[in-house]
Design a protein around this motif. Structure first.
Motif, PDB file in Angstrom:
ATOM      1  N   ASP A 116      24.603  25.708  43.487  1.00 28.72           N
ATOM      2  CA  ASP A 116      23.324  26.401  43.307  1.00 28.72           C
ATOM      3  C   ASP A 116      23.297  27.287  42.062  1.00 28.72           C
ATOM      4  OD1 ASP A 116      24.902  28.512  44.160  1.00 28.72           O
ATOM      5  OD2 ASP A 116      23.616  29.076  45.846  1.00 28.72           O
ATOM      6  N   GLY A 117      24.305  27.160  41.184  1.00 34.13           N
ATOM      7  CA  GLY A 117      24.264  27.827  39.886  1.00 34.13           C
ATOM      8  C   GLY A 117      24.901  29.196  39.809  1.00 34.13           C
ATOM      9  N   GLN A 118      25.523  29.683  40.872  1.00 34.27           N
ATOM     10  CA  GLN A 118      26.193  30.976  40.809  1.00 34.27           C
ATOM     11  C   GLN A 118      27.539  30.815  40.092  1.00 34.27           C
ATOM     12  OE1 GLN A 118      25.842  33.604  44.434  1.00 34.27           O
ATOM     13  NE2 GLN A 118      25.472  31.583  45.358  1.00 34.27           N
ATOM     14  N   VAL A 119      27.906  31.824  39.299  1.00 30.86           N
ATOM     15  CA  VAL A 119      29.166  31.793  38.560  1.00 30.86           C
ATOM     16  C   VAL A 119      30.058  32.926  39.059  1.00 30.86           C
ATOM     17  CG1 VAL A 119      30.241  31.997  36.277  1.00 30.86           C
ATOM     18  CG2 VAL A 119      28.070  30.774  36.524  1.00 30.86           C
ATOM     19  N   PHE A 120      31.321  32.588  39.311  1.00 32.51           N
ATOM     20  CA  PHE A 120      32.310  33.560  39.774  1.00 32.51           C
ATOM     21  C   PHE A 120      33.578  33.387  38.950  1.00 32.51           C
ATOM     22  CE2 PHE A 120      29.584  32.505  43.336  1.00 32.51           C
ATOM     23  CZ  PHE A 120      29.162  33.762  43.738  1.00 32.51           C
ATOM     24  N   SER A 121      34.281  34.491  38.739  1.00 32.83           N
ATOM     25  CA  SER A 121      35.513  34.418  37.955  1.00 32.83           C
ATOM     26  C   SER A 121      36.632  35.170  38.647  1.00 32.83           C
ATOM     27  CB  SER A 121      35.280  34.964  36.538  1.00 32.83           C
ATOM     28  OG  SER A 121      34.836  36.294  36.584  1.00 32.83           O
ATOM     29  N   GLY A 122      37.849  34.903  38.179  1.00 31.83           N
ATOM     30  CA  GLY A 122      39.032  35.567  38.707  1.00 31.83           C
ATOM     31  C   GLY A 122      40.156  35.467  37.696  1.00 31.83           C
ATOM     32  N   ALA A 152      42.356  31.105  42.676  1.00 31.38           N
ATOM     33  CA  ALA A 152      42.201  31.685  44.010  1.00 31.38           C
ATOM     34  C   ALA A 152      41.316  32.934  43.957  1.00 31.38           C
ATOM     35  CB  ALA A 152      43.566  32.012  44.606  1.00 31.38           C
ATOM     36  N   GLY A 153      41.459  33.710  42.894  1.00 32.53           N
ATOM     37  CA  GLY A 153      40.611  34.894  42.737  1.00 32.53           C
ATOM     38  C   GLY A 153      39.144  34.541  42.585  1.00 32.53           C
ATOM     39  N   ALA A 154      38.859  33.510  41.798  1.00 33.34           N
ATOM     40  CA  ALA A 154      37.466  33.075  41.619  1.00 33.34           C
ATOM     41  C   ALA A 154      36.900  32.534  42.925  1.00 33.34           C
ATOM     42  CB  ALA A 154      37.385  32.020  40.513  1.00 33.34           C
ATOM     43  N   ILE A 155      37.699  31.782  43.644  1.00 27.11           N
ATOM     44  CA  ILE A 155      37.245  31.239  44.927  1.00 27.11           C
ATOM     45  C   ILE A 155      37.001  32.365  45.925  1.00 27.11           C
ATOM     46  CG2 ILE A 155      37.958  29.864  46.930  1.00 27.11           C
ATOM     47  CD1 ILE A 155      39.364  27.978  44.840  1.00 27.11           C
ATOM     48  N   SER A 156      37.873  33.359  45.958  1.00 25.03           N
ATOM     49  CA  SER A 156      37.678  34.503  46.854  1.00 25.03           C
ATOM     50  C   SER A 156      36.389  35.244  46.529  1.00 25.03           C
ATOM     51  CB  SER A 156      38.868  35.459  46.765  1.00 25.03           C
ATOM     52  OG  SER A 156      40.013  34.862  47.307  1.00 25.03           O
ATOM     53  N   GLY A 170      49.620  23.280  42.602  1.00 29.79           N
ATOM     54  CA  GLY A 170      49.344  22.494  43.800  1.00 29.79           C
ATOM     55  C   GLY A 170      48.557  23.261  44.843  1.00 29.79           C
ATOM     56  N   GLY A 171      48.928  24.521  45.065  1.00 33.25           N
ATOM     57  CA  GLY A 171      48.210  25.335  46.039  1.00 33.25           C
ATOM     58  C   GLY A 171      46.757  25.546  45.641  1.00 33.25           C
ATOM     59  N   CYS A 172      46.518  25.776  44.367  1.00 33.83           N
ATOM     60  CA  CYS A 172      45.140  25.976  43.903  1.00 33.83           C
ATOM     61  C   CYS A 172      44.339  24.685  43.936  1.00 33.83           C
ATOM     62  CB  CYS A 172      45.128  26.602  42.511  1.00 33.83           C
ATOM     63  SG  CYS A 172      45.525  28.362  42.572  1.00 33.83           S
ATOM     64  N   ARG A 173      44.987  23.566  43.691  1.00 33.61           N
ATOM     65  CA  ARG A 173      44.286  22.283  43.806  1.00 33.61           C
ATOM     66  C   ARG A 173      43.763  22.121  45.222  1.00 33.61           C
ATOM     67  NH1 ARG A 173      47.796  18.166  39.894  1.00 33.61           N
ATOM     68  NH2 ARG A 173      48.111  19.746  38.287  1.00 33.61           N
ATOM     69  N   GLN A 174      44.571  22.497  46.201  1.00 39.53           N
ATOM     70  CA  GLN A 174      44.130  22.400  47.592  1.00 39.53           C
ATOM     71  C   GLN A 174      43.050  23.429  47.900  1.00 39.53           C
ATOM     72  OE1 GLN A 174      45.225  19.891  49.719  1.00 39.53           O
ATOM     73  NE2 GLN A 174      43.516  20.601  50.963  1.00 39.53           N
ATOM     74  N   LYS A 175      43.155  24.625  47.324  1.00 37.33           N
ATOM     75  CA  LYS A 175      42.115  25.639  47.535  1.00 37.33           C
ATOM     76  C   LYS A 175      40.785  25.175  46.942  1.00 37.33           C
ATOM     77  CE  LYS A 175      45.228  29.641  47.624  1.00 37.33           C
ATOM     78  NZ  LYS A 175      46.515  28.920  47.535  1.00 37.33           N
ATOM     79  N   ILE A 176      40.828  24.597  45.755  1.00 36.40           N
ATOM     80  CA  ILE A 176      39.611  24.047  45.140  1.00 36.40           C
ATOM     81  C   ILE A 176      39.050  22.948  46.034  1.00 36.40           C
ATOM     82  CG2 ILE A 176      38.672  22.785  43.162  1.00 36.40           C
ATOM     83  CD1 ILE A 176      40.957  24.221  41.491  1.00 36.40           C
ATOM     84  N   ARG A 177      39.926  22.083  46.536  1.00 31.54           N
ATOM     85  CA  ARG A 177      39.521  20.960  47.378  1.00 31.54           C
ATOM     86  C   ARG A 177      38.761  21.414  48.614  1.00 31.54           C
ATOM     87  NH1 ARG A 177      37.862  18.042  50.677  1.00 31.54           N
ATOM     88  NH2 ARG A 177      38.664  16.034  51.352  1.00 31.54           N
ATOM     89  N   GLU A 178      39.139  22.557  49.158  1.00 38.55           N
ATOM     90  CA  GLU A 178      38.478  23.085  50.354  1.00 38.55           C
ATOM     91  C   GLU A 178      36.974  23.256  50.131  1.00 38.55           C
ATOM     92  OE1 GLU A 178      38.435  24.546  54.325  1.00 38.55           O
ATOM     93  OE2 GLU A 178      40.012  23.522  53.212  1.00 38.55           O
TER      94      GLU A 178
END
Length: 144
Positions: A37-43, A59-63, A91-99
């Motif tokens: 929906d166009g929101q931008v987040f960073s970490g 992980a920070g951006a996803i949080s 690898g851990g972040c790839r899975q976090k992104i995948r979620e």
């Protein structure tokens, strides 16, 4: 993703990288993502004395995305590292992104000057992955 959005994600990832806390590795990383929906987040990465028990930039951006509420679908994510080799998500972040990924979630990587080093769909980095749909919870990613 158009050039304007790529430029925005690059700027946000580089700005986050500048705020990284990496006194042990001295390897600063920033990330920025855009939701469907166009929101931008960073970490940024944040290390601590119990190294390597820190937090990756992705992980920070996803949080930040989850904490803000709204869409939880990542359209694209940009990672800004250092040097000529792409700073691909671990690898851990790839899975976090995948979620929170869609079928077409794009992963991009730039160097510290903003030069694009990598661009591909998450599936190329995490083929045959395990995701929320494998759990059949019926709660759309919420704990059962």
């Amino acid at each position: 993703m158009d050039d304007k959005m790529t430029a925005t994600l690059t700027q946000k990832a580089l700005a986050a990288r500048n705020n990284a806390y990496a006194p042990y590795s001295r390897f600063h990383v920033g990330a920025a993502l855009i939701t469907e929906d166009g929101q931008v987040f960073s970490g940024c990465n944040v290390e601590n004395a119990a190294y390597p028990e820190g937090v990756c930039a992705e992980a920070g951006a996803i949080s930040a995305m989850v904490a803000a509420g709204g869409s939880r679908k990542i359209a694209s994510i940009m990672v800004a590292g250092k040097g000529p080799a792409p700073c691909l998500p671990c690898g851990g972040c790839r899975q976090k992104i995948r979620e929170f990924a869609t079928a077409r979630t794009c992963v991009l990587v730039v160097d510290e000057d903003g030069a694009l080093l990598f661009k591909d769909e998450l599936h190329a980095l995490l083929p045959s992955s395990f995701g929320p749909e494998n759990l059949e919870t019926g709660t759309e990613g919420k704990p059962a």
